[in-house]
Structure formats: structure tokens, C-alpha cells
Write a protein that holds these residues in place. Structure first.
Motif, PDB file in Angstrom:
ATOM      1  N   MET A 187       0.704  -1.185  -0.116  1.00  0.00           N
ATOM      2  CA  MET A 187      -0.003  -0.014   0.028  1.00  0.00           C
ATOM      3  C   MET A 187       0.938   1.361  -0.003  1.00  0.00           C
ATOM      4  O   MET A 187       0.781   2.161  -0.665  1.00  0.00           O
ATOM      5  N   ALA A 188       2.112   1.147   0.858  1.00  0.00           N
ATOM      6  CA  ALA A 188       3.052   2.385   0.874  1.00  0.00           C
ATOM      7  C   ALA A 188       3.565   2.549  -0.710  1.00  0.00           C
ATOM      8  O   ALA A 188       3.715   3.599  -0.948  1.00  0.00           O
ATOM      9  N   LYS A 247       1.980   6.339  -7.079  1.00  0.00           N
ATOM     10  CA  LYS A 247       0.992   7.173  -7.819  1.00  0.00           C
ATOM     11  C   LYS A 247       1.085   8.773  -7.278  1.00  0.00           C
ATOM     12  O   LYS A 247       0.774   9.671  -8.263  1.00  0.00           O
ATOM     13  N   SER A 248       1.431   8.974  -6.099  1.00  0.00           N
ATOM     14  CA  SER A 248       1.024  10.226  -5.381  1.00  0.00           C
ATOM     15  C   SER A 248       2.576  11.129  -5.003  1.00  0.00           C
ATOM     16  O   SER A 248       2.627  12.087  -4.457  1.00  0.00           O
ATOM     17  N   GLY A 249       3.638  10.255  -5.079  1.00  0.00           N
ATOM     18  CA  GLY A 249       4.946  10.688  -4.667  1.00  0.00           C
ATOM     19  C   GLY A 249       5.122  10.629  -3.083  1.00  0.00           C
ATOM     20  O   GLY A 249       3.964  10.323  -2.588  1.00  0.00           O
ATOM     21  N   LEU A 273      -0.344  13.466   1.401  1.00  0.00           N
ATOM     22  CA  LEU A 273      -0.684  13.025   2.573  1.00  0.00           C
ATOM     23  C   LEU A 273      -1.172  11.619   2.938  1.00  0.00           C
ATOM     24  O   LEU A 273      -0.739  11.128   4.030  1.00  0.00           O
ATOM     25  N   TYR A 274      -1.648  11.080   1.745  1.00  0.00           N
ATOM     26  CA  TYR A 274      -2.024   9.593   1.981  1.00  0.00           C
ATOM     27  C   TYR A 274      -0.474   8.921   1.980  1.00  0.00           C
ATOM     28  O   TYR A 274      -0.589   7.790   2.709  1.00  0.00           O
ATOM     29  N   SER A 275       0.330   9.386   1.123  1.00  0.00           N
ATOM     30  CA  SER A 275       1.711   8.540   1.383  1.00  0.00           C
ATOM     31  C   SER A 275       2.265   8.599   2.623  1.00  0.00           C
ATOM     32  O   SER A 275       3.007   7.613   3.039  1.00  0.00           O
ATOM     33  N   ILE A 276       2.311   9.944   3.038  1.00  0.00           N
ATOM     34  CA  ILE A 276       2.984   9.975   4.672  1.00  0.00           C
ATOM     35  C   ILE A 276       2.306   9.229   5.286  1.00  0.00           C
ATOM     36  O   ILE A 276       3.028   8.448   6.358  1.00  0.00           O
ATOM     37  N   ALA A 277       0.723   9.079   5.368  1.00  0.00           N
ATOM     38  CA  ALA A 277       0.148   8.191   6.254  1.00  0.00           C
ATOM     39  C   ALA A 277       0.346   6.557   6.156  1.00  0.00           C
ATOM     40  O   ALA A 277       0.649   6.185   7.162  1.00  0.00           O
ATOM     41  N   THR A 278       0.605   5.985   4.959  1.00  0.00           N
ATOM     42  CA  THR A 278       0.997   4.834   4.456  1.00  0.00           C
ATOM     43  C   THR A 278       2.665   4.414   5.118  1.00  0.00           C
ATOM     44  O   THR A 278       2.517   3.350   5.445  1.00  0.00           O
TER      45      THR A 278
END
Length: 124
Positions: free
Chosen positions: A86-87, A93-95, A99-104
Motif C-alpha cells: 500500500m505504501a 502514484k502520488s509521490g 498526505l496519503y503516502s505519508i500516512a501509509t
């Protein structure tokens, strides 16, 4: 004086019960984060959902607490590749700065905190 291990077990149980139920309500979320090399994504989601529900219930009873605690720890280890996947996919996809990448990414070490929490509340 801190919160008793019994209260921690109730909190852990609720978390695993909710997550386990979500495997059946929103299985697509869980199949989407699974690595491609794992076969039978939907079946694995349902199996892990059942394991989370049984583990969450099992830690509530003294006779099953030890087994359920170890089962939850093994489950947390088994699903770790999905968290890594997931990370990685989020970063692709987003770099790194979304925020989602940081959370994962932040969630990865939390898996070890969860493992210790289950150990502390159920097995020591």
C-alpha cells in the motif's frame, strides 16, 4: 497507575472486531492493497477478516486469550506485506509528499507497535 491490561484487551478487541467486519463490508479496499504475488485476494481478505474477528473475540476470554493473542500477532506479521505494498503503490502514484503516502509510510512502524501492544496486553 496506568490502564489495566484488561482494558487494553477490550480496546484491542474492538479495533480488531471493527477491522474484521470491514473486511466483509468493504472487501475491495483490502483486495486493492494486496501484493500481486498473493493468490486469491478476495478469499484471503475474508480469511483474514474471520481471523481478526476470532482474535478480537478470543482475547476477551481467559481460556482463549493466549492463543488469540498469538494468532493476532501472527496475523499482523502476515498482513505486513500488504501494508508495504500500500505504501509503495501510494508513493508511485502520488509521490512521497502526498498526505496519503505519508500516512501509509507512517503506518509501517505502527504495525510493530500493534504487535507489542497485543503481546503486552495478552501474553506477558
Amino acid at each position: 497507575m496506568g490502564i489495566s491490561p484488561e482494558v487494553h484487551r477490550y480496546i484491542i478487541a474492538v479495533l480488531f472486531l471493527i477491522t474484521g467486519i470491514l473486511h466483509f463490508i468493504r472487501p475491495q479496499f483490502f483486495t486493492n492493497i494486496m501484493p500481486d504475488y498473493i493468490p486469491y485476494h478476495l478469499a484471503m481478505v475474508y480469511i483474514s477478516g474471520v481471523a481478526e474477528i476470532l482474535g478480537g473475540l478470543g482475547i476477551l476470554f481467559e481460556k482463549t486469550q493466549w492463543w488469540a493473542g498469538w494468532g493476532l500477532i501472527l496475523l499482523l506479521v502476515a498482513v505486513f506485506p500488504a501494508n508495504i505494498n500500500m505504501a509503495v503503490e501510494s508513493i508511485q502514484k502520488s509521490g512521497y509528499t502526498s498526505l496519503y503516502s505519508i500516512a501509509t509510510i507512517a503506518r509501517l512502524p505502527l504495525q510493530f507497535v500493534l504487535i507489542y501492544w497485543v503481546y503486552w496486553a495478552c501474553l506477558r
